[in-house]
Design a protein around this motif. Structure first.
Motif, PDB file in Angstrom:
ATOM      1  N   TYR A  72       0.833  -1.198   0.000  1.00  0.00           N
ATOM      2  CA  TYR A  72       0.000   0.000   0.000  1.00  0.00           C
ATOM      3  C   TYR A  72       0.874   1.256   0.000  1.00  0.00           C
ATOM      4  N   GLY A  73       1.915   1.247   0.829  1.00  0.00           N
ATOM      5  CA  GLY A  73       2.845   2.381   0.864  1.00  0.00           C
ATOM      6  C   GLY A  73       3.533   2.589  -0.472  1.00  0.00           C
ATOM      7  N   ASP A  74       3.966   1.488  -1.101  1.00  0.00           N
ATOM      8  CA  ASP A  74       4.579   1.580  -2.434  1.00  0.00           C
ATOM      9  C   ASP A  74       3.615   2.205  -3.442  1.00  0.00           C
ATOM     10  N   GLU A  75       2.350   1.813  -3.351  1.00  0.00           N
ATOM     11  CA  GLU A  75       1.343   2.348  -4.273  1.00  0.00           C
ATOM     12  C   GLU A  75       1.125   3.844  -4.041  1.00  0.00           C
ATOM     13  N   ILE A  76       1.129   4.269  -2.790  1.00  0.00           N
ATOM     14  CA  ILE A  76       0.968   5.698  -2.490  1.00  0.00           C
ATOM     15  C   ILE A  76       2.149   6.488  -3.051  1.00  0.00           C
ATOM     16  N   VAL A  77       3.362   5.990  -2.822  1.00  0.00           N
ATOM     17  CA  VAL A  77       4.550   6.672  -3.338  1.00  0.00           C
ATOM     18  C   VAL A  77       4.480   6.736  -4.864  1.00  0.00           C
ATOM     19  N   GLY A  78       4.109   5.636  -5.499  1.00  0.00           N
ATOM     20  CA  GLY A  78       3.979   5.623  -6.956  1.00  0.00           C
ATOM     21  C   GLY A  78       2.934   6.608  -7.453  1.00  0.00           C
ATOM     22  N   ALA A  79       1.810   6.692  -6.745  1.00  0.00           N
ATOM     23  CA  ALA A  79       0.761   7.640  -7.125  1.00  0.00           C
ATOM     24  C   ALA A  79       1.266   9.074  -7.009  1.00  0.00           C
ATOM     25  N   ALA A  80       1.996   9.358  -5.944  1.00  0.00           N
ATOM     26  CA  ALA A  80       2.546  10.709  -5.765  1.00  0.00           C
ATOM     27  C   ALA A  80       3.525  11.042  -6.885  1.00  0.00           C
ATOM     28  N   GLU A  81       4.352  10.072  -7.248  1.00  0.00           N
ATOM     29  CA  GLU A  81       5.315  10.306  -8.333  1.00  0.00           C
ATOM     30  C   GLU A  81       4.600  10.547  -9.670  1.00  0.00           C
ATOM     31  N   ARG A  82       3.543   9.761  -9.941  1.00  0.00           N
ATOM     32  CA  ARG A  82       2.774   9.968 -11.177  1.00  0.00           C
ATOM     33  C   ARG A  82       2.061  11.311 -11.161  1.00  0.00           C
ATOM     34  N   TYR A  83       1.498  11.661  -9.994  1.00  0.00           N
ATOM     35  CA  TYR A  83       0.803  12.938  -9.862  1.00  0.00           C
ATOM     36  C   TYR A  83       1.765  14.084 -10.143  1.00  0.00           C
ATOM     37  N   GLU A  84       2.967  13.994  -9.577  1.00  0.00           N
ATOM     38  CA  GLU A  84       3.966  15.039  -9.784  1.00  0.00           C
ATOM     39  C   GLU A  84       4.364  15.120 -11.261  1.00  0.00           C
ATOM     40  N   ALA A  85       4.577  13.980 -11.895  1.00  0.00           N
ATOM     41  CA  ALA A  85       4.945  13.972 -13.314  1.00  0.00           C
ATOM     42  C   ALA A  85       3.827  14.568 -14.169  1.00  0.00           C
ATOM     43  N   ASP A  86       2.573  14.212 -13.866  1.00  0.00           N
ATOM     44  CA  ASP A  86       1.438  14.758 -14.615  1.00  0.00           C
ATOM     45  C   ASP A  86       1.318  16.264 -14.407  1.00  0.00           C
ATOM     46  N   GLU A  87       1.542  16.690 -13.170  1.00  0.00           N
ATOM     47  CA  GLU A  87       1.455  18.117 -12.870  1.00  0.00           C
ATOM     48  C   GLU A  87       2.541  18.897 -13.623  1.00  0.00           C
ATOM     49  N   GLU A  88       3.749  18.349 -13.655  1.00  0.00           N
ATOM     50  CA  GLU A  88       4.842  19.001 -14.379  1.00  0.00           C
ATOM     51  C   GLU A  88       4.564  19.033 -15.880  1.00  0.00           C
ATOM     52  N   ALA A  89       4.010  17.950 -16.418  1.00  0.00           N
ATOM     53  CA  ALA A  89       3.675  17.919 -17.840  1.00  0.00           C
ATOM     54  C   ALA A  89       2.592  18.941 -18.167  1.00  0.00           C
ATOM     55  N   ALA A  90       1.596  19.070 -17.288  1.00  0.00           N
ATOM     56  CA  ALA A  90       0.529  20.045 -17.511  1.00  0.00           C
ATOM     57  C   ALA A  90       1.080  21.464 -17.449  1.00  0.00           C
ATOM     58  N   ALA A  91       1.978  21.720 -16.506  1.00  0.00           N
ATOM     59  CA  ALA A  91       2.577  23.055 -16.399  1.00  0.00           C
ATOM     60  C   ALA A  91       3.378  23.377 -17.661  1.00  0.00           C
ATOM     61  N   GLU A  92       4.115  22.419 -18.170  1.00  0.00           N
ATOM     62  CA  GLU A  92       4.896  22.625 -19.397  1.00  0.00           C
ATOM     63  C   GLU A  92       3.973  22.887 -20.583  1.00  0.00           C
ATOM     64  N   GLU A  93       2.886  22.153 -20.643  1.00  0.00           N
ATOM     65  CA  GLU A  93       1.904  22.346 -21.722  1.00  0.00           C
ATOM     66  C   GLU A  93       1.341  23.768 -21.665  1.00  0.00           C
ATOM     67  N   LEU A  94       1.032  24.236 -20.468  1.00  0.00           N
ATOM     68  CA  LEU A  94       0.525  25.602 -20.322  1.00  0.00           C
ATOM     69  C   LEU A  94       1.575  26.628 -20.739  1.00  0.00           C
ATOM     70  N   ARG A  95       2.824  26.400 -20.367  1.00  0.00           N
ATOM     71  CA  ARG A  95       3.886  27.336 -20.743  1.00  0.00           C
ATOM     72  C   ARG A  95       4.012  27.433 -22.262  1.00  0.00           C
ATOM     73  N   LEU A  96       3.772  26.347 -22.951  1.00  0.00           N
ATOM     74  CA  LEU A  96       3.877  26.344 -24.412  1.00  0.00           C
ATOM     75  C   LEU A  96       2.748  27.117 -25.084  1.00  0.00           C
ATOM     76  N   HIS A  97       1.590  27.212 -24.430  1.00  0.00           N
ATOM     77  CA  HIS A  97       0.415  27.804 -25.065  1.00  0.00           C
ATOM     78  C   HIS A  97      -0.002  29.155 -24.512  1.00  0.00           C
TER      79      HIS A  97
END
Length: 105
Positions: A72-97
Protein backbone atom coordinates in the motif's frame (compact mmCIF):
# COMPACT_ATOMS: atom_id res chain seq x y z
CA UNK A 1 -10.03 25.26 -7.30
CA UNK A 2 -11.99 22.02 -7.17
CA UNK A 3 -12.17 21.72 -3.40
CA UNK A 4 -8.99 19.78 -2.73
CA UNK A 5 -5.29 20.31 -2.72
CA UNK A 6 -2.66 17.64 -3.17
CA UNK A 7 0.59 18.14 -1.33
CA UNK A 8 2.82 15.71 -3.18
CA UNK A 9 5.58 15.70 -0.56
CA UNK A 10 3.05 14.82 2.16
CA UNK A 11 1.63 12.03 0.03
CA UNK A 12 5.09 10.60 -0.62
CA UNK A 13 5.99 10.81 3.07
CA UNK A 14 2.80 8.99 4.09
CA UNK A 15 3.65 6.28 1.58
CA UNK A 16 7.18 5.93 2.96
CA UNK A 17 5.71 5.81 6.49
CA UNK A 18 3.37 3.00 5.46
CA UNK A 19 6.27 1.05 3.94
CA UNK A 20 8.21 1.42 7.19
CA UNK A 21 5.23 0.27 9.28
CA UNK A 22 4.68 -2.70 6.99
CA UNK A 23 8.30 -3.78 7.20
CA UNK A 24 8.27 -3.39 11.01
CA UNK A 25 5.06 -5.43 11.25
CA UNK A 26 6.71 -8.30 9.40
CA UNK A 27 9.47 -8.33 12.04
CA UNK A 28 7.12 -8.64 15.06
CA UNK A 29 7.86 -11.88 16.85
CA UNK A 30 4.59 -12.39 18.66
CA UNK A 31 4.66 -16.13 17.95
CA UNK A 32 7.61 -16.74 20.28
CA UNK A 33 5.23 -16.37 23.22
CA UNK A 34 2.94 -19.10 21.92
CA UNK A 35 5.98 -21.29 21.23
CA UNK A 36 6.82 -21.15 24.96
CA UNK A 37 3.48 -22.64 26.07
CA UNK A 38 4.50 -26.33 25.81
CA UNK A 39 7.60 -25.66 27.94
CA UNK A 40 5.70 -23.55 30.47
CA UNK A 41 2.82 -26.01 30.78
CA UNK A 42 4.31 -29.49 30.64
CA UNK A 43 1.67 -32.16 30.29
CA UNK A 44 -0.77 -29.70 28.69
CA UNK A 45 -1.26 -32.16 25.82
CA UNK A 46 -3.59 -30.71 23.20
CA UNK A 47 -2.87 -27.15 24.34
CA UNK A 48 0.78 -27.58 23.36
CA UNK A 49 -0.06 -28.63 19.79
CA UNK A 50 -2.62 -25.83 19.50
CA UNK A 51 0.04 -23.37 20.64
CA UNK A 52 2.26 -24.44 17.75
CA UNK A 53 -0.62 -23.96 15.32
CA UNK A 54 -1.35 -20.55 16.83
CA UNK A 55 2.30 -19.58 16.56
CA UNK A 56 2.41 -20.47 12.86
CA UNK A 57 -0.85 -18.61 12.25
CA UNK A 58 0.38 -15.45 13.97
CA UNK A 59 3.64 -15.49 12.05
CA UNK A 60 1.86 -15.93 8.72
CA UNK A 61 -0.74 -13.26 9.50
CA UNK A 62 1.86 -10.70 10.59
CA UNK A 63 3.99 -11.33 7.49
CA UNK A 64 0.92 -11.05 5.26
CA UNK A 65 -0.32 -7.89 6.99
CA UNK A 66 3.12 -6.31 6.87
CA UNK A 67 3.43 -7.13 3.19
CA UNK A 68 0.04 -5.63 2.39
CA UNK A 69 0.80 -2.44 4.30
CA UNK A 70 4.21 -2.10 2.59
CA UNK A 71 2.58 -2.67 -0.82
CA UNK A 72 0.00 0.00 0.00
CA UNK A 73 2.84 2.38 0.86
CA UNK A 74 4.58 1.58 -2.43
CA UNK A 75 1.34 2.35 -4.27
CA UNK A 76 0.97 5.70 -2.49
CA UNK A 77 4.55 6.67 -3.34
CA UNK A 78 3.98 5.62 -6.96
CA UNK A 79 0.76 7.64 -7.13
CA UNK A 80 2.55 10.71 -5.76
CA UNK A 81 5.32 10.31 -8.33
CA UNK A 82 2.77 9.97 -11.18
CA UNK A 83 0.80 12.94 -9.86
CA UNK A 84 3.97 15.04 -9.78
CA UNK A 85 4.95 13.97 -13.31
CA UNK A 86 1.44 14.76 -14.62
CA UNK A 87 1.46 18.12 -12.87
CA UNK A 88 4.84 19.00 -14.38
CA UNK A 89 3.68 17.92 -17.84
CA UNK A 90 0.53 20.04 -17.51
CA UNK A 91 2.58 23.05 -16.40
CA UNK A 92 4.90 22.63 -19.40
CA UNK A 93 1.90 22.35 -21.72
CA UNK A 94 0.53 25.60 -20.32
CA UNK A 95 3.89 27.34 -20.74
CA UNK A 96 3.88 26.34 -24.41
CA UNK A 97 0.42 27.80 -25.07
CA UNK A 98 0.27 30.91 -22.88
CA UNK A 99 2.00 33.96 -24.30
CA UNK A 100 4.78 35.24 -22.07
CA UNK A 101 5.12 38.99 -21.34
CA UNK A 102 7.47 40.56 -23.86
CA UNK A 103 7.33 37.48 -26.09
CA UNK A 104 5.66 36.94 -29.45
CA UNK A 105 1.89 36.99 -29.51
Amino acid sequence: MSGYEVVIEELEQRGRDAIEVGEATKRIELAEHADAIPELLPGAGETASEAATLSEHWERQLRDLGGRVATYGDEIVGAAERYEADEEAAAEELRLHIPQPGGPV
